[in-house]
Design a protein around this motif. Structure first.
Motif, PDB file in Angstrom:
ATOM      1  N   ILE A 146      45.715  50.830  59.605  1.00 25.23           N
ATOM      2  CA  ILE A 146      44.991  50.986  59.035  1.00 25.23           C
ATOM      3  C   ILE A 146      44.453  50.348  58.051  1.00 25.23           C
ATOM      4  O   ILE A 146      45.466  50.229  57.044  1.00 25.23           O
ATOM      5  N   GLY A 147      44.168  49.447  58.139  1.00 24.80           N
ATOM      6  CA  GLY A 147      43.940  48.958  56.733  1.00 24.80           C
ATOM      7  C   GLY A 147      42.139  48.477  56.153  1.00 24.80           C
ATOM      8  O   GLY A 147      41.403  48.292  57.178  1.00 24.80           O
ATOM      9  N   PHE A 148      42.234  49.433  54.860  1.00 24.12           N
ATOM     10  CA  PHE A 148      39.949  48.978  54.248  1.00 24.12           C
ATOM     11  C   PHE A 148      40.659  47.636  53.259  1.00 24.12           C
ATOM     12  O   PHE A 148      41.067  48.097  52.291  1.00 24.12           O
ATOM     13  N   ASP A 149      39.698  47.294  53.839  1.00 30.68           N
ATOM     14  CA  ASP A 149      39.635  45.977  52.958  1.00 30.68           C
ATOM     15  C   ASP A 149      40.306  45.240  51.800  1.00 30.68           C
ATOM     16  O   ASP A 149      40.511  45.545  51.301  1.00 30.68           O
ATOM     17  N   GLY A 150      41.058  44.670  52.880  1.00 34.46           N
ATOM     18  CA  GLY A 150      42.586  44.351  52.675  1.00 34.46           C
ATOM     19  C   GLY A 150      42.473  42.706  52.375  1.00 34.46           C
ATOM     20  O   GLY A 150      41.493  42.219  52.643  1.00 34.46           O
ATOM     21  N   PRO A 151      43.799  42.086  51.406  1.00 31.88           N
ATOM     22  CA  PRO A 151      43.428  41.036  51.603  1.00 31.88           C
ATOM     23  C   PRO A 151      44.868  40.015  52.533  1.00 31.88           C
ATOM     24  O   PRO A 151      46.235  40.784  51.880  1.00 31.88           O
ATOM     25  N   TYR A 152      44.639  39.766  54.054  1.00 27.61           N
ATOM     26  CA  TYR A 152      45.955  39.713  54.598  1.00 27.61           C
ATOM     27  C   TYR A 152      46.442  38.005  54.520  1.00 27.61           C
ATOM     28  O   TYR A 152      46.909  37.535  55.200  1.00 27.61           O
ATOM     29  N   ASP A 153      45.771  37.410  53.662  1.00 25.33           N
ATOM     30  CA  ASP A 153      46.294  35.889  53.925  1.00 25.33           C
ATOM     31  C   ASP A 153      46.695  35.743  51.955  1.00 25.33           C
ATOM     32  O   ASP A 153      45.491  35.528  51.313  1.00 25.33           O
ATOM     33  N   CYS A 154      47.317  35.123  51.589  1.00 23.86           N
ATOM     34  CA  CYS A 154      47.989  34.886  50.278  1.00 23.86           C
ATOM     35  C   CYS A 154      47.103  32.964  49.680  1.00 23.86           C
ATOM     36  O   CYS A 154      47.333  33.273  48.596  1.00 23.86           O
ATOM     37  N   GLU A 200      30.504  46.183  53.774  1.00 26.75           N
ATOM     38  CA  GLU A 200      29.390  44.532  53.966  1.00 26.75           C
ATOM     39  C   GLU A 200      29.167  43.940  52.666  1.00 26.75           C
ATOM     40  O   GLU A 200      29.382  42.255  52.077  1.00 26.75           O
ATOM     41  N   ASP A 201      29.053  45.101  51.482  1.00 26.76           N
ATOM     42  CA  ASP A 201      28.685  44.742  50.665  1.00 26.76           C
ATOM     43  C   ASP A 201      30.220  44.920  49.407  1.00 26.76           C
ATOM     44  O   ASP A 201      29.651  44.911  48.086  1.00 26.76           O
ATOM     45  N   THR A 206      36.531  39.509  50.818  1.00 24.23           N
ATOM     46  CA  THR A 206      35.262  38.774  51.468  1.00 24.23           C
ATOM     47  C   THR A 206      36.151  39.501  53.314  1.00 24.23           C
ATOM     48  O   THR A 206      36.782  38.850  53.222  1.00 24.23           O
ATOM     49  N   MET A 207      34.801  39.232  53.706  1.00 27.19           N
ATOM     50  CA  MET A 207      34.604  39.744  55.697  1.00 27.19           C
ATOM     51  C   MET A 207      35.520  38.767  55.961  1.00 27.19           C
ATOM     52  O   MET A 207      36.078  38.910  56.911  1.00 27.19           O
ATOM     53  N   ARG A 208      35.133  37.403  55.482  1.00 28.90           N
ATOM     54  CA  ARG A 208      36.024  36.173  56.066  1.00 28.90           C
ATOM     55  C   ARG A 208      36.864  36.759  56.479  1.00 28.90           C
ATOM     56  O   ARG A 208      37.209  36.592  57.210  1.00 28.90           O
ATOM     57  N   GLU A 209      37.995  37.251  55.299  1.00 32.75           N
ATOM     58  CA  GLU A 209      39.462  37.010  55.916  1.00 32.75           C
ATOM     59  C   GLU A 209      39.738  38.019  56.053  1.00 32.75           C
ATOM     60  O   GLU A 209      40.974  37.957  57.617  1.00 32.75           O
ATOM     61  N   PRO A 230      27.816  49.625  55.715  1.00 36.09           N
ATOM     62  CA  PRO A 230      27.225  49.253  55.112  1.00 36.09           C
ATOM     63  C   PRO A 230      28.092  49.813  53.862  1.00 36.09           C
ATOM     64  O   PRO A 230      28.749  50.875  53.880  1.00 36.09           O
ATOM     65  N   GLY A 231      28.068  49.194  52.440  1.00 36.06           N
ATOM     66  CA  GLY A 231      29.298  50.135  51.633  1.00 36.06           C
ATOM     67  C   GLY A 231      29.445  49.092  50.603  1.00 36.06           C
ATOM     68  O   GLY A 231      30.339  47.806  50.816  1.00 36.06           O
ATOM     69  N   ASP A 232      30.366  49.559  49.820  1.00 34.77           N
ATOM     70  CA  ASP A 232      31.058  48.687  48.471  1.00 34.77           C
ATOM     71  C   ASP A 232      32.464  48.881  48.633  1.00 34.77           C
ATOM     72  O   ASP A 232      32.913  49.358  50.215  1.00 34.77           O
ATOM     73  N   HIS A 233      33.082  48.234  48.327  1.00 28.38           N
ATOM     74  CA  HIS A 233      34.567  48.497  48.325  1.00 28.38           C
ATOM     75  C   HIS A 233      35.312  50.122  48.594  1.00 28.38           C
ATOM     76  O   HIS A 233      36.052  49.625  49.102  1.00 28.38           O
ATOM     77  N   PHE A 234      34.920  50.754  48.370  1.00 24.92           N
ATOM     78  CA  PHE A 234      35.548  51.980  47.886  1.00 24.92           C
ATOM     79  C   PHE A 234      34.481  52.687  48.911  1.00 24.92           C
ATOM     80  O   PHE A 234      34.177  54.240  48.827  1.00 24.92           O
ATOM     81  N   PHE A 235      33.870  51.850  49.746  1.00 23.88           N
ATOM     82  CA  PHE A 235      32.804  52.779  50.585  1.00 23.88           C
ATOM     83  C   PHE A 235      33.282  54.232  51.514  1.00 23.88           C
ATOM     84  O   PHE A 235      32.177  55.367  51.236  1.00 23.88           O
TER      85      PHE A 235
END
Length: 258
Positions: A146-154, A200-201, A206-209, A230-235
């Motif tokens: 389970i991943g919340f708002d992660g960076p998956y590509d360095c 979303e916010d 970025t959501m693209r990643e 909806p919400g920010d990085h800590f939604f």
């Protein structure tokens, strides 16, 4: 709600410091056989395990043993130290079965940099033992991610910044580490079923990643679902999404187990 017992215990000793887990145990005798391990974020250089205390408590109230763990930050040790620490926690739970936790399934859950480390652990569990780990012969495979708002590509990271601090050099200096440390580059058909969130916010990532990571998992034939609330990085730390994401976690585990 049922009462929950919280414990604090060392799961690994390093040359710099002891690494702790906060362990939340259901009050009922009828525990679920799935344990959920949480990995905090903080761009690999800050944050602490208490970030996930409330979520672990909520999951324990639904009969799941839940842990939130330390790992060495980039100011203490560079990659792959943090990755080894997450794998050590998985091995510790599987080997020691602390507080009579007897896991049939292990789920990794992370936020931000913690989502990266959880995803990289899930993707590399079959890449061999970690030398000098007390339980190095124990498997680090996990059953759900389970991943919340992660960076998956360095790949594509800036020459100078938190990623360079984490990986111990810039993309020019250590290019091989950037590919090796990118969960998106390590996906195979053996990857566990995955539940992803990206707000979303989100002002940090970025959501693209996340969508690109979702697409790679799909191509590999992995069971994956993505929510874009909806919400920010800590939604998910506030209502209504705190309760919703806890319940969606339970539903995800139940759906995949069934």
């Amino acid at each position: 709600m049922d009462a929950v017992t919280a414990k604090q215990v060392v799961f690994k000793q390093t040359s710099g410091r002891d690494l702790f887990a906060n362990v939340f145990l259901p009050s009922t005798d009828d525990w679920r056989r799935t344990v959920i391990i949480h990995v905090h974020g903080g761009v690999w250089n800050r944050g602490d395990r208490s970030f996930f205390d409330d979520r672990c408590r909520a999951l324990a109230e639904q009969a799941f043993p839940a842990l939130t763990i330390d790992y060495r930050l980039s100011g203490e040790a560079t990659y792959p130290a943090a990755l080894k620490d997450i794998k050590s926690a998985v091995r510790w739970v599987r080997s020691e079965q602390p507080f009579e936790i007897s896991p049939h399934q292990i789920v990794l859950c992370g936020h931000s940099a913690g989502a990266h480390l959880a995803a990289l652990t899930a993707a590399t569990a079959r890449s061999g033992p970690t030398p000098n780990d007390e339980y190095e012969d124990t498997a680090t495979t996990v059953d759900r991610l389970i991943g919340f708002d992660g960076p998956y590509d360095c790949l594509g990271a800036e020459e100078d910044g938190e990623t360079a601090d984490f990986l111990g050099g810039s993309p020019t200096e250590v290019p091989e580490r950037y590919r090796e440390a990118s969960p998106r580059e390590r996906v195979t058909s053996a990857h566990p079923p995955t539940l992803l969130y990206h707000a979303e916010d989100d002002e940090w990532l970025t959501m693209r990643e996340t969508r690109a990571y979702r697409d790679v998992l799909n191509i590999a034939g992995v069971d994956v679902e993505l929510h874009t609330p909806p919400g920010d990085h800590f939604f998910f730390t506030e209502e209504p999404w705190f309760e919703r994401t806890v319940n969606q976690t339970v539903d995800f585990i139940d759906r995949v187990e069934s």
